[in-house]
Design a protein around this motif. Structure first.
Motif, PDB file in Angstrom:
ATOM      1  N   SER A  57      -3.424 -13.862 -20.722  1.00 36.33           N
ATOM      2  CA  SER A  57      -4.748 -14.029 -20.134  1.00 36.33           C
ATOM      3  C   SER A  57      -5.806 -13.688 -21.176  1.00 36.33           C
ATOM      4  CB  SER A  57      -4.898 -13.124 -18.915  1.00 36.33           C
ATOM      5  OG  SER A  57      -4.816 -11.777 -19.297  1.00 36.33           O
ATOM      6  N   ALA A  58      -7.037 -14.074 -20.896  1.00 39.98           N
ATOM      7  CA  ALA A  58      -8.143 -13.746 -21.793  1.00 39.98           C
ATOM      8  C   ALA A  58      -8.383 -12.246 -21.777  1.00 39.98           C
ATOM      9  CB  ALA A  58      -9.402 -14.479 -21.342  1.00 39.98           C
ATOM     10  N   LEU A  59      -8.808 -11.702 -22.899  1.00 41.65           N
ATOM     11  CA  LEU A  59      -9.094 -10.279 -22.977  1.00 41.65           C
ATOM     12  C   LEU A  59     -10.485 -10.003 -22.417  1.00 41.65           C
ATOM     13  CD1 LEU A  59      -7.660  -9.418 -26.498  1.00 41.65           C
ATOM     14  CD2 LEU A  59      -6.577  -9.156 -24.258  1.00 41.65           C
ATOM     15  N   VAL A  60     -10.589  -8.901 -21.668  1.00 41.37           N
ATOM     16  CA  VAL A  60     -11.834  -8.525 -21.004  1.00 41.37           C
ATOM     17  C   VAL A  60     -12.112  -7.065 -21.344  1.00 41.37           C
ATOM     18  CG1 VAL A  60     -13.002  -8.357 -18.770  1.00 41.37           C
ATOM     19  CG2 VAL A  60     -11.241 -10.094 -19.109  1.00 41.37           C
ATOM     20  N   SER A  61     -13.380  -6.713 -21.548  1.00 38.92           N
ATOM     21  CA  SER A  61     -13.704  -5.321 -21.872  1.00 38.92           C
ATOM     22  C   SER A  61     -13.402  -4.431 -20.665  1.00 38.92           C
ATOM     23  CB  SER A  61     -15.165  -5.180 -22.279  1.00 38.92           C
ATOM     24  OG  SER A  61     -16.003  -5.321 -21.148  1.00 38.92           O
ATOM     25  N   LEU A  62     -13.024  -3.198 -20.943  1.00 40.45           N
ATOM     26  CA  LEU A  62     -12.721  -2.262 -19.860  1.00 40.45           C
ATOM     27  C   LEU A  62     -13.908  -2.094 -18.907  1.00 40.45           C
ATOM     28  CD1 LEU A  62     -10.605   0.889 -19.951  1.00 40.45           C
ATOM     29  CD2 LEU A  62     -12.832   0.983 -18.887  1.00 40.45           C
ATOM     30  N   PRO A  63     -15.156  -1.974 -19.396  1.00 37.20           N
ATOM     31  CA  PRO A  63     -16.271  -1.869 -18.454  1.00 37.20           C
ATOM     32  C   PRO A  63     -16.391  -3.088 -17.525  1.00 37.20           C
ATOM     33  CG  PRO A  63     -16.966  -1.073 -20.589  1.00 37.20           C
ATOM     34  CD  PRO A  63     -15.603  -1.687 -20.780  1.00 37.20           C
ATOM     35  N   ASP A  64     -16.096  -4.277 -18.029  1.00 38.69           N
ATOM     36  CA  ASP A  64     -16.149  -5.465 -17.173  1.00 38.69           C
ATOM     37  C   ASP A  64     -15.003  -5.481 -16.159  1.00 38.69           C
ATOM     38  OD1 ASP A  64     -18.483  -6.381 -18.302  1.00 38.69           O
ATOM     39  OD2 ASP A  64     -17.504  -7.867 -19.594  1.00 38.69           O
ATOM     40  N   VAL A  65     -13.813  -5.086 -16.594  1.00 39.85           N
ATOM     41  CA  VAL A  65     -12.679  -4.996 -15.664  1.00 39.85           C
ATOM     42  C   VAL A  65     -13.023  -3.998 -14.571  1.00 39.85           C
ATOM     43  CG1 VAL A  65     -10.263  -4.317 -15.388  1.00 39.85           C
ATOM     44  CG2 VAL A  65     -10.943  -5.652 -17.378  1.00 39.85           C
ATOM     45  N   TYR A  66     -13.576  -2.860 -14.958  1.00 36.31           N
ATOM     46  CA  TYR A  66     -13.939  -1.813 -14.011  1.00 36.31           C
ATOM     47  C   TYR A  66     -15.003  -2.311 -13.026  1.00 36.31           C
ATOM     48  CZ  TYR A  66     -15.304   2.875 -12.439  1.00 36.31           C
ATOM     49  OH  TYR A  66     -15.583   3.986 -11.691  1.00 36.31           O
ATOM     50  N   ALA A  67     -16.005  -3.015 -13.532  1.00 40.00           N
ATOM     51  CA  ALA A  67     -17.103  -3.491 -12.683  1.00 40.00           C
ATOM     52  C   ALA A  67     -16.667  -4.587 -11.722  1.00 40.00           C
ATOM     53  CB  ALA A  67     -18.249  -3.998 -13.568  1.00 40.00           C
ATOM     54  N   TYR A  68     -15.834  -5.509 -12.177  1.00 40.78           N
ATOM     55  CA  TYR A  68     -15.488  -6.678 -11.361  1.00 40.78           C
ATOM     56  C   TYR A  68     -14.159  -6.554 -10.623  1.00 40.78           C
ATOM     57  CZ  TYR A  68     -19.332  -8.717 -13.938  1.00 40.78           C
ATOM     58  OH  TYR A  68     -20.565  -8.952 -14.489  1.00 40.78           O
TER      59      TYR A  68
END
Length: 83
Positions: free
Chosen positions: A46-57
């Motif tokens: 999968s595409a890599l996502v920043s931890l803050p974005d994973v946490y937020a969404y």
């Protein structure tokens, strides 16, 4: 332990986290330009996502259970035997 502080929460980046839907996220071992850890959903690819974005969404993020180590088994057995 490699850790990252976000929103007052310390994340151990060596641990896999599950989001609210049960998807597991792992640190990819890299950071984006802002210094945020990049996370990938399991299975990899999968595409890599920043931890803050994973946490937020997808948050909150819950550490997944880890297997017990041999040292932990030994400690439990020794404690039980010595009672």
């Amino acid at each position: 332990m490699t850790s990252y502080l976000h929103d007052g929460t310390v994340f151990d980046l060596t641990v896999t986290y599950a989001d609210v839907t049960g998807v597991e996220w792992r640190w990819a071992g890299t950071y984006n330009e802002a210094g945020e850890p990049l996370m990938g959903a399991a299975p990899h690819g999968s595409a890599l996502v920043s931890l803050p974005d994973v946490y937020a969404y997808h948050g909150p993020l819950i550490p997944t259970p880890r297997r017990a180590t041999a040292a932990l088994y030994r400690q439990v057995l020794e404690t039980t035997v010595n009672r």
